[in-house]
Design a protein around this motif. Structure first.
Motif, PDB file in Angstrom:
ATOM      1  N   ASP A 164       0.822  -1.206   0.000  1.00 36.87           N
ATOM      2  CA  ASP A 164       0.000   0.000   0.000  1.00 36.87           C
ATOM      3  C   ASP A 164       0.857   1.257   0.000  1.00 36.87           C
ATOM      4  O   ASP A 164       0.528   2.253  -0.664  1.00 36.87           O
ATOM      5  N   ARG A 165       1.965   1.246   0.726  1.00 41.34           N
ATOM      6  CA  ARG A 165       2.846   2.410   0.757  1.00 41.34           C
ATOM      7  C   ARG A 165       3.468   2.654  -0.619  1.00 41.34           C
ATOM      8  O   ARG A 165       3.636   3.804  -1.039  1.00 41.34           O
ATOM      9  N   ILE A 166       3.825   1.601  -1.293  1.00 47.53           N
ATOM     10  CA  ILE A 166       4.383   1.734  -2.642  1.00 47.53           C
ATOM     11  C   ILE A 166       3.332   2.308  -3.592  1.00 47.53           C
ATOM     12  O   ILE A 166       3.613   3.228  -4.369  1.00 47.53           O
ATOM     13  N   LEU A 167       2.120   1.792  -3.523  1.00 45.65           N
ATOM     14  CA  LEU A 167       1.041   2.268  -4.395  1.00 45.65           C
ATOM     15  C   LEU A 167       0.744   3.752  -4.180  1.00 45.65           C
ATOM     16  O   LEU A 167       0.396   4.464  -5.123  1.00 45.65           O
ATOM     17  N   HIS A 168       0.878   4.234  -2.966  1.00 43.88           N
ATOM     18  CA  HIS A 168       0.544   5.619  -2.652  1.00 43.88           C
ATOM     19  C   HIS A 168       1.747   6.553  -2.762  1.00 43.88           C
ATOM     20  O   HIS A 168       1.604   7.754  -2.507  1.00 43.88           O
ATOM     21  N   SER A 169       2.892   6.037  -3.154  1.00 41.39           N
ATOM     22  CA  SER A 169       4.090   6.867  -3.219  1.00 41.39           C
ATOM     23  C   SER A 169       4.073   7.793  -4.433  1.00 41.39           C
ATOM     24  O   SER A 169       3.446   7.497  -5.454  1.00 41.39           O
ATOM     25  N   THR A 170       4.776   8.896  -4.307  1.00 38.95           N
ATOM     26  CA  THR A 170       4.908   9.830  -5.429  1.00 38.95           C
ATOM     27  C   THR A 170       5.639   9.168  -6.583  1.00 38.95           C
ATOM     28  O   THR A 170       5.271   9.342  -7.749  1.00 38.95           O
ATOM     29  N   ALA A 171       6.687   8.416  -6.276  1.00 34.10           N
ATOM     30  CA  ALA A 171       7.480   7.768  -7.325  1.00 34.10           C
ATOM     31  C   ALA A 171       6.629   6.808  -8.150  1.00 34.10           C
ATOM     32  O   ALA A 171       6.810   6.707  -9.364  1.00 34.10           O
ATOM     33  N   PHE A 172       5.700   6.107  -7.502  1.00 36.12           N
ATOM     34  CA  PHE A 172       4.851   5.183  -8.249  1.00 36.12           C
ATOM     35  C   PHE A 172       3.920   5.941  -9.188  1.00 36.12           C
ATOM     36  O   PHE A 172       3.730   5.541 -10.347  1.00 36.12           O
ATOM     37  N   ARG A 173       3.337   7.035  -8.716  1.00 33.38           N
ATOM     38  CA  ARG A 173       2.451   7.819  -9.584  1.00 33.38           C
ATOM     39  C   ARG A 173       3.192   8.361 -10.806  1.00 33.38           C
ATOM     40  O   ARG A 173       2.639   8.441 -11.898  1.00 33.38           O
ATOM     41  N   ARG A 174       4.446   8.727 -10.612  1.00 32.21           N
ATOM     42  CA  ARG A 174       5.209   9.280 -11.726  1.00 32.21           C
ATOM     43  C   ARG A 174       5.447   8.261 -12.836  1.00 32.21           C
ATOM     44  O   ARG A 174       5.736   8.642 -13.974  1.00 32.21           O
ATOM     45  N   LEU A 175       5.358   6.984 -12.527  1.00 34.31           N
ATOM     46  CA  LEU A 175       5.574   5.962 -13.551  1.00 34.31           C
ATOM     47  C   LEU A 175       4.559   6.066 -14.677  1.00 34.31           C
ATOM     48  O   LEU A 175       4.782   5.551 -15.773  1.00 34.31           O
ATOM     49  N   LYS A 176       3.454   6.762 -14.424  1.00 34.56           N
ATOM     50  CA  LYS A 176       2.429   6.931 -15.451  1.00 34.56           C
ATOM     51  C   LYS A 176       2.991   7.612 -16.689  1.00 34.56           C
ATOM     52  O   LYS A 176       2.563   7.330 -17.812  1.00 34.56           O
ATOM     53  N   HIS A 177       3.947   8.511 -16.500  1.00 41.06           N
ATOM     54  CA  HIS A 177       4.499   9.268 -17.622  1.00 41.06           C
ATOM     55  C   HIS A 177       5.995   8.990 -17.807  1.00 41.06           C
ATOM     56  O   HIS A 177       6.747   9.860 -18.250  1.00 41.06           O
ATOM     57  N   LYS A 178       6.407   7.775 -17.439  1.00 37.61           N
ATOM     58  CA  LYS A 178       7.767   7.323 -17.770  1.00 37.61           C
ATOM     59  C   LYS A 178       7.623   6.159 -18.750  1.00 37.61           C
ATOM     60  O   LYS A 178       6.838   5.241 -18.518  1.00 37.61           O
ATOM     61  N   THR A 179       8.402   6.207 -19.817  1.00 33.92           N
ATOM     62  CA  THR A 179       8.197   5.252 -20.892  1.00 33.92           C
ATOM     63  C   THR A 179       9.004   3.975 -20.715  1.00 33.92           C
ATOM     64  O   THR A 179       9.998   3.934 -19.997  1.00 33.92           O
ATOM     65  N   GLN A 180       8.559   2.940 -21.442  1.00 38.52           N
ATOM     66  CA  GLN A 180       9.325   1.720 -21.619  1.00 38.52           C
ATOM     67  C   GLN A 180      10.268   1.913 -22.806  1.00 38.52           C
ATOM     68  O   GLN A 180      11.469   1.934 -22.654  1.00 38.52           O
ATOM     69  N   VAL A 181       9.688   2.032 -23.984  1.00 36.23           N
ATOM     70  CA  VAL A 181      10.459   2.181 -25.221  1.00 36.23           C
ATOM     71  C   VAL A 181      10.042   3.437 -25.974  1.00 36.23           C
ATOM     72  O   VAL A 181      10.869   4.175 -26.482  1.00 36.23           O
TER      73      VAL A 181
END
Length: 398
Positions: free
Chosen positions: A36-53
């Motif tokens: 739950d802490r990981i899910l609510h972290s700022t770093a996790f939310r930022r993954l929405k706009h970080k790409t794979q390829v």
């Protein structure tokens, strides 16, 4: 938990605990709280706009680090249930495994590592540890997320031991020095870098491999970097593709792609479950600590599927990751990272205010690390906006 755990599963009630003591919060287990802490972290939310390829503006349906992490978690949880492991610890590790990635995927990581060559380099695995132990600032009593020992251990060494019995780096770090973030934390808190991680961490790692290869194949097909007929010579795909085409001869391309990819994922999951159960029967680990000291992975592909997976990875390397279009964009993405790093080095006051604080009193290496942390936390979008603010934006990204 609705089933009896395997003897070698991690037991939440027997966790080695957190490095800052906290009262437990039943009915949630320690591993559920980590998730739950990981899910609510700022770093996790930022993954929405970080790409794979693919850079974020290229289309809404390509994977991002966030969608990839969710897909890894789904695969990992399925395997954990099949093998009677702790699903919450497995899911926490799957969700956290990409927290340390930079904007623009591995291209951004390579660029940032080059920028930091005289100041300890950059490693996304070590960066994930920095995020969950230092950089997240949400709680009143500690920096980071104060995760359990088991989650931190799995995060750092989910791909296996980092050092051999003599203390020398092995595996990914063979011939190198371990990242300072790992040395600092593991040296103080003994993450047992010379042993394998829990079965749950191994499941999260192989779920990452499954998701990465299958879903990059999907993205590559949708981007038309290659066509589905090009996969006919890849053993892991060819039989599946033949069966799908034979059963559904008139299936439209998007459905053909999805049906093929989902069946490939199922084959890999079934293989890992069967092979891992076979290893458990042969090796007879009686506890989570037994898994750590087996001297070999408990979780893995069968030899045949491992080779088939290697051939798929080789195909994707040639036809996708090194595709002219991808390489051209990634070269420019690396230049954006270098430009930003150089600009902040010359004038740290160009960074956001909260990152400027105390910069004047830092050594050169610590100043570089602060800048590195700032850039590594950026999304693709923020990095592009920063570059636009400081430079004329590369036409390719307009």
């Amino acid at each position: 938990m609705r089933y009896e755990l395997a003897p070698f599963a991690s037991i939440a009630e027997q966790s080695r605990g957190r490095f800052v003591a906290e009262p437990e919060q039943p009915p949630r287990s320690p591993f559920e709280r980590d998730r739950d802490r990981i899910l609510h972290s700022t770093a996790f939310r930022r993954l929405k706009h970080k790409t794979q390829v693919f850079v974020y503006h290229e289309g809404d349906h390509f994977r991002t680090r966030l969608t990839h992490s969710l897909e890894v978690a789904q695969i990992a949880r399925s395997l954990a249930r099949r093998l009677a492991l702790d699903e919450d610890l497995t899911e926490a590790l799957a969700l956290a495994h990409d927290l340390g990635h930079t904007p623009f995927g591995h291209a951004g990581e390579r660029a940032l590592d080059a920028c930091m060559v005289t100041a300890g380099g950059f490693d996304h695995n070590a960066q994930a540890l920095r995020i969950v132990t230092r950089l997240e600032r949400r709680y009143a009593e500690f920096d980071g997320l104060n995760l359990t020992w088991e989650t931190l251990e799995g995060l750092v060494k989910h791909n296996g031991p980092l050092i051999g019995p003599d203390g020398a780096p092995i595996g990914h770090y063979l011939g190198k020095t371990l990242p300072q973030a790992i040395l600092d934390f593991a040296g103080a808190n003994a993450l047992a870098l010379d042993t394998y991680p829990s079965a749950e961490a191994q499941v999260a790692a192989i779920a990452d491999d499954i998701a990465y290869n299958a879903h990059d194949m999907d993205d590559g097909l949708r981007a038309r970097l290659f066509d589905i007929i090009d996969l006919a010579d890849i053993p892991l795909v060819s039989a599946v593709l033949s069966n799908v085409v034979a059963r559904y001869p008139n299936l439209e391309r998007p459905r053909l792609i999805h049906e093929t990819v989902r069946r490939v994922i199922s084959i890999m999951i079934e293989d890992v479950a069967a092979e891992s159960a076979k290893r458990a029967k042969r090796l007879q680990p009686a506890s989570a600590d037994d898994v750590r000291t087996l001297g070999q992975p408990l979780i893995g592909f069968s030899p045949q599927l491992a080779e088939h997976n290697r051939l798929l990875q080789s195909f994707l390397l040639r036809r996708m990751y090194r595709h002219e279009k991808v390489m051209r964009i990634m070269e420019r993405a690396q230049r954006i990272i270098r430009d930003l790093f150089d600009s902040y080095q010359r004038d740290p006051h160009l960074m956001s205010k909260e990152w400027q604080a105390g910069m004047d009193g830092l050594s050169a290496d610590k100043r570089a690390r602060r800048i590195c942390d700032f850039i590594a936390g950026m999304t693709d979008r923020f990095a592009l906006d920063e570059h636009r603010r400081l430079f004329d934006l590369d036409p390719l990204f307009r």
